[in-house]
Design an enzyme around this catalytic site. Structure first.
Site, PDB file in Angstrom:
ATOM      1  N   THR A  87      -8.663  -1.477  11.618  1.00 59.02           N
ATOM      2  CA  THR A  87      -7.701  -0.946  10.648  1.00 59.02           C
ATOM      3  C   THR A  87      -8.397  -0.931   9.294  1.00 59.02           C
ATOM      4  OG1 THR A  87      -5.885  -1.947  11.871  1.00 59.02           O
ATOM      5  CG2 THR A  87      -5.417  -1.236   9.627  1.00 59.02           C
ATOM      6  N   LYS A 162      -1.133   4.600  11.369  1.00 59.02           N
ATOM      7  CA  LYS A 162      -1.056   3.130  11.477  1.00 59.02           C
ATOM      8  C   LYS A 162      -0.403   2.514  10.231  1.00 59.02           C
ATOM      9  CE  LYS A 162      -2.482  -1.187  12.381  1.00 59.02           C
ATOM     10  NZ  LYS A 162      -2.221  -2.023  13.512  1.00 59.02           N
ATOM     11  N   LYS A 237      -2.538  -7.220   4.655  1.00 61.98           N
ATOM     12  CA  LYS A 237      -3.678  -6.292   4.629  1.00 61.98           C
ATOM     13  C   LYS A 237      -3.186  -4.846   4.811  1.00 61.98           C
ATOM     14  CE  LYS A 237      -7.550  -4.668   7.399  1.00 61.98           C
ATOM     15  NZ  LYS A 237      -8.377  -4.764   8.581  1.00 61.98           N
TER      16      LYS A 237
END
Ligand code: NAD
Length: 290
Positions: A87, A162, A237
């Site tokens: 990611t 995402k 994050k």
């Protein structure tokens, strides 16, 4: 297939092990982690990658990905595919893909959802950006490591999907936790709260599948002392990535911004580091309005 796998941490190790179990030949490299079962460790990322048909990266962030990609890309065989499952920010994903394509390689950004449990069980969902041709080459590997791969469009779109998904998740988890804490203070039983909301218009994945209240709803990290699951640090994050993307794209995301701020406080000042992201419920429980 001949596969190079760079980054064999919590997620990468079980993903690589599943590829080996499915009969693929996997050469691995990690700066710290040990070899997963059946993976032949190489002395460098370049050595793991130079003869591979697909090189998978599963790394902590975009800065590390760009550094590793700069080493790998010139060493990879023309026509091979660089498949990044980390990611990272959308801009880094697009930069790496452009570098790879300029060198005659295919490139895919394919971040995952499903966590360590999904990686071990081979049930991850991949959100994929990149060309049709590269997607077709990687497809059999997605089928081994996951249960679903959605091709979301050109490079960077996997990362975009995402962070949009996880921005919704962060916001709905906070909303679910603050509503439980309010219900407590109003004298409403948690089971009754779950029974109503999980079948009414307030329902969400956070309530129905991953209920933050212990002993209520399906089994979740709340039933295990809020051991992750999906750690609050990782949620932070992803929320920061979504805010960076929103800034770059001039998108107004006030709820996402507030969720990022609350998770930052939780992780950095309130002992949330290392706890599941649903541990926002005990946080709200302990607080009043001021
Ligand atoms: P991790 O820290 O366990 O693994 C990362 C690995 O990369 C480590 O083993 C580290 O030694 C290695 N590494 C770092 N720099 C390197 C380099 N230059 N060369 C080779 N190896 C290097 O992290 P993780 O939990 O496996 O997560 C990996 C990625 O997956 C992250 O981008 C994370 O956001 C994403 N992700 C994690 C989860 C989860 O639940 N853990 C869920 C979805 C997505």
């Amino acid at each position: 297939m001949k596969i190079g796998f760079i980054g064999l941490g919590n997620m990468g190790a079980p993903m690589a092990a599943n590829l080996v179990a499915a009969g693929h030949s996997v050469a691995g490299f990690d700066t710290a982690a040990p070899a997963p079962e059946g993976v032949i460790m190489a002395a460098s990322a370049v050595e793991a990658a130079h003869t591979a048909e697909v090189v998978i990266t599963m790394l902590p962030n975009g800065t590390i990905l760009k550094a590793v990609a700069a080493e790998l890309i010139p060493a990879m065989t023309k026509g091979a595919v660089l498949l990044d499952c980390s990611t990272v920010d959308v801009a880094s994903a697009r930069e790496v893909a452009a570098m790879a394509e300029a060198a005659g390689l295919g490139a895919l950004d394919a971040p995952v959802s499903g966590g360590v449990g999904g990686a071990a069980a081979g049930t991850l969902t991949f959100m994929v950006g990149g060309s049709d041709a590269a997607f077709a080459i990687a497809r059999p590997l997605f089928d081994v490591m996951g249960q679903k791969a959605v091709h979301c469009g050109p490079s960077g779109n996997g990362q975009a999907a995402k962070i949009c998904n996880n921005m919704i998740l962060g916001v709905t988890m906070i909303a679910t936790c603050e509503a439980f804490a309010l219900a407590d203070k109003l004298g409403l039983d948690r089971q009754a709260m779950f029974d109503v909301v999980s079948t009414s218009s307030g329902q969400s994945w956070s309530m129905n599948t991953y209920c933050p209240a212990p002993g209520v709803g399906p089994k979740s990290p709340a039933d295990n002392g809020y051991k992750p699951g999906f750690a609050a640090d990782l949620m932070l994050k992803d929320l920061r990535l979504s805010q960076a993307a929103a800034e770059g794209a001039d998108a107004d995301t006030p709820m996402g911004a507030l969720a990022a701020e609350l998770y930052a406080r939780f992780v950095e000042d309130e002992d949330g580091r290392g706890r599941d992201f649903s541990a926002m419920l005990p946080r709200f429980e302990a607080r009043g309005r001021s």
